[in-house]
Design a protein around this motif. Sequence first.
Motif, PDB file in Angstrom:
ATOM      1  N   LYS B 324       0.813  -1.215   0.000  1.00  0.00           N
ATOM      2  CA  LYS B 324       0.000   0.000   0.000  1.00  0.00           C
ATOM      3  C   LYS B 324       0.843   1.260   0.000  1.00  0.00           C
ATOM      4  N   ILE B 325       2.075   1.144   0.465  1.00  0.00           N
ATOM      5  CA  ILE B 325       2.863   2.356   0.577  1.00  0.00           C
ATOM      6  C   ILE B 325       4.080   2.324  -0.343  1.00  0.00           C
ATOM      7  N   PHE B 326       4.291   1.184  -0.958  1.00  0.00           N
ATOM      8  CA  PHE B 326       5.452   1.077  -1.835  1.00  0.00           C
ATOM      9  C   PHE B 326       4.956   0.749  -3.241  1.00  0.00           C
ATOM     10  N   MET B 327       5.037  -0.512  -3.647  1.00  0.00           N
ATOM     11  CA  MET B 327       4.638  -0.851  -4.997  1.00  0.00           C
ATOM     12  C   MET B 327       3.868  -2.167  -4.970  1.00  0.00           C
ATOM     13  N   PRO B 328       2.555  -2.088  -5.095  1.00  0.00           N
ATOM     14  CA  PRO B 328       1.717  -3.287  -4.921  1.00  0.00           C
ATOM     15  C   PRO B 328       2.048  -4.408  -5.904  1.00  0.00           C
ATOM     16  N   GLY B 329       2.425  -4.018  -7.133  1.00  0.00           N
ATOM     17  CA  GLY B 329       2.663  -5.031  -8.161  1.00  0.00           C
ATOM     18  C   GLY B 329       3.950  -5.802  -7.964  1.00  0.00           C
ATOM     19  N   LEU B 330       4.754  -5.383  -6.982  1.00  0.00           N
ATOM     20  CA  LEU B 330       6.029  -6.047  -6.737  1.00  0.00           C
ATOM     21  C   LEU B 330       5.824  -7.405  -6.074  1.00  0.00           C
ATOM     22  N   ARG B 331       4.749  -7.547  -5.317  1.00  0.00           N
ATOM     23  CA  ARG B 331       4.421  -8.767  -4.561  1.00  0.00           C
ATOM     24  C   ARG B 331       5.558  -9.134  -3.603  1.00  0.00           C
ATOM     25  N   LEU B 332       5.664  -8.362  -2.537  1.00  0.00           N
ATOM     26  CA  LEU B 332       6.687  -8.621  -1.529  1.00  0.00           C
ATOM     27  C   LEU B 332       6.181  -8.224  -0.154  1.00  0.00           C
ATOM     28  N   ALA B 333       6.365  -9.104   0.801  1.00  0.00           N
ATOM     29  CA  ALA B 333       5.982  -8.851   2.183  1.00  0.00           C
ATOM     30  C   ALA B 333       6.760  -9.832   3.048  1.00  0.00           C
ATOM     31  N   PHE B 334       6.569  -9.780   4.368  1.00  0.00           N
ATOM     32  CA  PHE B 334       7.223 -10.784   5.202  1.00  0.00           C
ATOM     33  C   PHE B 334       6.395 -11.119   6.432  1.00  0.00           C
ATOM     34  N   LEU B 335       6.717 -12.266   7.031  1.00  0.00           N
ATOM     35  CA  LEU B 335       6.100 -12.709   8.280  1.00  0.00           C
ATOM     36  C   LEU B 335       7.168 -12.736   9.373  1.00  0.00           C
ATOM     37  N   VAL B 336       6.773 -12.400  10.594  1.00  0.00           N
ATOM     38  CA  VAL B 336       7.609 -12.699  11.754  1.00  0.00           C
ATOM     39  C   VAL B 336       6.884 -13.802  12.523  1.00  0.00           C
ATOM     40  N   LEU B 337       7.582 -14.924  12.735  1.00  0.00           N
ATOM     41  CA  LEU B 337       6.914 -16.127  13.225  1.00  0.00           C
ATOM     42  C   LEU B 337       7.336 -16.500  14.643  1.00  0.00           C
ATOM     43  N   PRO B 338       6.380 -16.876  15.492  1.00  0.00           N
ATOM     44  CA  PRO B 338       6.737 -17.542  16.748  1.00  0.00           C
ATOM     45  C   PRO B 338       7.314 -18.918  16.406  1.00  0.00           C
ATOM     46  N   GLU B 339       8.285 -19.349  17.215  1.00  0.00           N
ATOM     47  CA  GLU B 339       8.997 -20.591  16.926  1.00  0.00           C
ATOM     48  C   GLU B 339       8.096 -21.814  16.694  1.00  0.00           C
ATOM     49  N   GLN B 340       7.036 -21.917  17.493  1.00  0.00           N
ATOM     50  CA  GLN B 340       6.240 -23.147  17.468  1.00  0.00           C
ATOM     51  C   GLN B 340       5.560 -23.414  16.128  1.00  0.00           C
ATOM     52  N   ILE B 341       5.403 -22.392  15.271  1.00  0.00           N
ATOM     53  CA  ILE B 341       4.743 -22.642  13.987  1.00  0.00           C
ATOM     54  C   ILE B 341       5.713 -22.556  12.809  1.00  0.00           C
ATOM     55  N   TYR B 342       6.962 -22.340  13.126  1.00  0.00           N
ATOM     56  CA  TYR B 342       7.973 -22.105  12.106  1.00  0.00           C
ATOM     57  C   TYR B 342       7.997 -23.200  11.023  1.00  0.00           C
ATOM     58  N   ASN B 343       8.064 -24.465  11.437  1.00  0.00           N
ATOM     59  CA  ASN B 343       8.165 -25.543  10.446  1.00  0.00           C
ATOM     60  C   ASN B 343       6.931 -25.670   9.568  1.00  0.00           C
ATOM     61  N   ASP B 344       5.765 -25.538  10.182  1.00  0.00           N
ATOM     62  CA  ASP B 344       4.530 -25.659   9.406  1.00  0.00           C
ATOM     63  C   ASP B 344       4.410 -24.537   8.379  1.00  0.00           C
ATOM     64  N   VAL B 345       4.804 -23.335   8.771  1.00  0.00           N
ATOM     65  CA  VAL B 345       4.696 -22.196   7.855  1.00  0.00           C
ATOM     66  C   VAL B 345       5.685 -22.344   6.705  1.00  0.00           C
ATOM     67  N   LEU B 346       6.886 -22.775   7.025  1.00  0.00           N
ATOM     68  CA  LEU B 346       7.892 -22.952   5.977  1.00  0.00           C
ATOM     69  C   LEU B 346       7.412 -23.979   4.942  1.00  0.00           C
ATOM     70  N   ALA B 347       6.843 -25.078   5.436  1.00  0.00           N
ATOM     71  CA  ALA B 347       6.327 -26.101   4.515  1.00  0.00           C
ATOM     72  C   ALA B 347       5.185 -25.557   3.673  1.00  0.00           C
ATOM     73  N   ALA B 348       4.310 -24.769   4.299  1.00  0.00           N
ATOM     74  CA  ALA B 348       3.163 -24.217   3.561  1.00  0.00           C
ATOM     75  C   ALA B 348       3.627 -23.230   2.495  1.00  0.00           C
ATOM     76  N   LYS B 349       4.616 -22.429   2.820  1.00  0.00           N
ATOM     77  CA  LYS B 349       5.159 -21.491   1.822  1.00  0.00           C
ATOM     78  C   LYS B 349       5.761 -22.281   0.651  1.00  0.00           C
ATOM     79  N   HIS B 350       6.511 -23.324   0.973  1.00  0.00           N
ATOM     80  CA  HIS B 350       7.137 -24.109  -0.078  1.00  0.00           C
ATOM     81  C   HIS B 350       6.088 -24.713  -1.005  1.00  0.00           C
ATOM     82  N   THR B 351       5.029 -25.234  -0.424  1.00  0.00           N
ATOM     83  CA  THR B 351       3.952 -25.824  -1.214  1.00  0.00           C
ATOM     84  C   THR B 351       3.249 -24.768  -2.069  1.00  0.00           C
ATOM     85  N   SER B 352       3.244 -23.521  -1.601  1.00  0.00           N
ATOM     86  CA  SER B 352       2.492 -22.475  -2.297  1.00  0.00           C
ATOM     87  C   SER B 352       3.174 -21.990  -3.563  1.00  0.00           C
TER      88      SER B 352
END
Lengths: 498, 498
Positions: B324-352
């Motif tokens: 919203k404040i930079f360039m929407p068409g760039l498709r870039l963002a990030f997550l900060v993750l609590p440790e307990q969900i780290y592995n599940d999120v990494l796998a989900a990103k990979h699958t995506s």
Amino acid sequence: MSVFVSIQLDKSKDEPLYIQLYLQLRQMIEQGRLKPDEKLPPIRKLSEQLKINSVTVVNAYKLLEQHGYVYSRVGSGTYISDNLHNQLHQLEPPETEPFREEEFRLMDQGQIHIRSNTINFASATPTPELFPVEDFKNVLNEVLDRDGGFAFGYQESQGFFPLRESITAYLRYYGIEKTPECIQIISGAQQGIDVLAKALLNFGDCLVVESPTYTGAIAAFRSRGAKIIEVPIEKDGINLEVLEKKLKKFHPKFIYVMPNFQNPTGYCYSLKKRKALLQLAKQYDTLIIEDDYLSELNFSRKKLAPLKAIDHYNKVVYIKSFSKIFMPGLRLAFLVLPEQIYNDVLAAKHTSDISTSGLTQRAFDLYLRKGIWQKHIQYMQKIYKERYKVMSEALENFMPKEIDYHLPEGGLTFWLALPEGCSSNKLYLECREKDVVFVPGSVFYSTQKDSRYFRLSFAAVYPEEIKKGIRILGNTINHLLKNNTKNKKGTNYYTPLL
Amino acid sequence: MSVFVSIQLDKSKDEPLYIQLYLQLRQMIEQGRLKPDEKLPPIRKLSEQLKINSVTVVNAYKLLEQHGYVYSRVGSGTYISDNLHNQLHQLEPPETEPFREEEFRLMDQGQIHIRSNTINFASATPTPELFPVEDFKNVLNEVLDRDGGFAFGYQESQGFFPLRESITAYLRYYGIEKTPECIQIISGAQQGIDVLAKALLNFGDCLVVESPTYTGAIAAFRSRGAKIIEVPIEKDGINLEVLEKKLKKFHPKFIYVMPNFQNPTGYCYSLKKRKALLQLAKQYDTLIIEDDYLSELNFSRKKLAPLKAIDHYNKVVYIKSFSKIFMPGLRLAFLVLPEQIYNDVLAAKHTSDISTSGLTQRAFDLYLRKGIWQKHIQYMQKIYKERYKVMSEALENFMPKEIDYHLPEGGLTFWLALPEGCSSNKLYLECREKDVVFVPGSVFYSTQKDSRYFRLSFAAVYPEEIKKGIRILGNTINHLLKNNTKNKKGTNYYTPLL
């Protein structure tokens, strides 16, 4: 039986009864109202009590089992899992297990840093010096000068229209006549598979995959809570008899195939099997997802048209990736969609990431329009045809006669088989010690933990290294086979498959 | 040629010349100073007259064509579109179904071409001339020269490590102390939501959202077969009493919130509610997903730290988008993750989608490291603070006293309420006739088909247009309210909500 009295099923709900029953039983287990090793009521008994069809109970129990909440003993019944925590974690291998799916998936993508002197037959990804960086830099700059900020605004979710136009021209070359309206731009083939899974699969649905197949697809399908049915692939394509039986029995939502240079086997479908597959899709009213990740790398004189080119019943969803032959890190691919799933796929893409990078789309459009793409393909064909030849000759020279393999007609990989009963996991460990790596076959099966098969890729290895690596591999196999003959009990090398 | 004499281009401006030329020609067309089917000057002629490079004229004409203002005849030249109105409306759905979620979702992203003279309070996306194109072009080229093909190989699925490092430095500024290991790069906030849904939600699970909320999140959660529980948001944050009841009853997997400048309401959580929310998450053992899409646009003097900065129980998953404040068409963002969900999120990103574009990640890393980001934020703050002021004053001057709204402390939107029982869908239709559009509130509720609320955004409207648009909106509301008073039965305007 007392806790089961609390189960309430509502036939007026949209949610199927077996799903309702599954969810309520699952909750009872999670809340500890059903204890480990406790037996679930017999199917007939519970169905009578709840006044539902016994098939409903069967399906609910099956789902519980698939998700690790219960286990069944033949002839005895269904029991709550005694070690739910372990069961739910069963997909994560323990530390001592060296054949982690993840490790090989990463190797496949060249993401794992292996020792620099290691000969890497695991990666199926070209090395960076083969990417057309200068050409792409030029089109990027041209786009930035031309479109300015428009390259960075939100893009149409279906994809930049001019790119979809260029893709129709590209497709025409492969015998696929489609308009830009049928094309959906995606951020790489993996996203294509994931978006299709979202659009087509609901919880509990079935689908068919070739066995062995690409692990990334298995992961995406599994993530939707779908049931994956494996049908063996043979040298001329999927086993049609088994396929038809499964189609009859399971009514899958789709069949996921790679008709050209299948991953990992390198097999190509015969024209006869292609036609028969399309016919079956029509007859059993299912879709075919055709994943075409590499058909440009055809080293034979046969013309290998995509299935989509002869898709007269409009049953084929075509996924085309540019990663393996262009630039994997770009994250760009496209789908060709049959009309009937168009809206669902568009919505699923939008939910996934709104749109693919506008800059990437615009630059690749220019790249196609300027004809640089064709030039690049020719360059890659030349490079890889040479490596393919070197690999073929080295296998011919250095592989023991006990090893079975098929000469592929293109692609980047060879699929080899050790004698029956041998473990490619063990071979992997031996070879890694000698700085040669490859991917053990178990990675490409959804259920096997070991396999006698293994995949060799020449995508990331220079010709002289190919020769050296195959010699080491051949010697290692020879050594192990000899040792094994001496020691017939086979504790060292021949081990039954797990 | 006479009208073209009025064109004035200024090379000292940041805005590229072709954009300046495009905007001025567009204005001439919109104002009717260029008539349908009138021919534009030949490229060479106009470039000579304006003393600019002919490529500039080519690019301006191309942009006009892309946006439907002109058409070209091969070998003859470029002409003003004869049916401009129809061309621009092609993406709009038919009259009979005006409140399609899809339509507004697209408007929100500036993806729908509305009539060119329409004042667009619907889009919450900055217009392309605000994007830092030149700066980004420079870092792109620097990366290409530095990294060559490595920018295009498969990237680490978690994200390019140096970028994750730069992000930790960025986060420190907002009071979040984390290591690069906790950060997951994603292809835009929508993908972040989708990946978290994949990692955290199984079929039948529950989750809580603020009501109203961002539709893209609802779609992603729904796609997982999850049950969505709405809890009302108030001027100082989510209603805690209702929330606690729902937490007790449903044991949701997470609570999805936007504590700063909530979309669509613009509300900010009080510090007290922030702390209470964290406490509840701990007490009921659930996660909080904090979607921070805009907190840089703070126009107040209050320091609005993200929830993640005071997340002492490690319950917050933080999503940060730059769209919203930079360039929407760039498709870039990030997550900060609590440790307990780290592995599940990494796998989900990979699958995506395996990984986010390596080139984009590397370029943005450089952009952050060089400090251009901070400069850009200051620029955007200045631009938007002015528009915010203009919008606030215009609302003060032109809104009937019956209209209720809250002055947000930042962000890009205002949330207004018609009197009880009024329909913002109807207001939308009236205003669209007068070339003013906004987003009716129903879009932001998962179940309502109409609502008395509506959202106005000043992201894509210039200050003088804001004033004009709000005056038209105020007059339209006044007119409708009066009509309604005359006709107490209210068939015209007051209608019960559907």
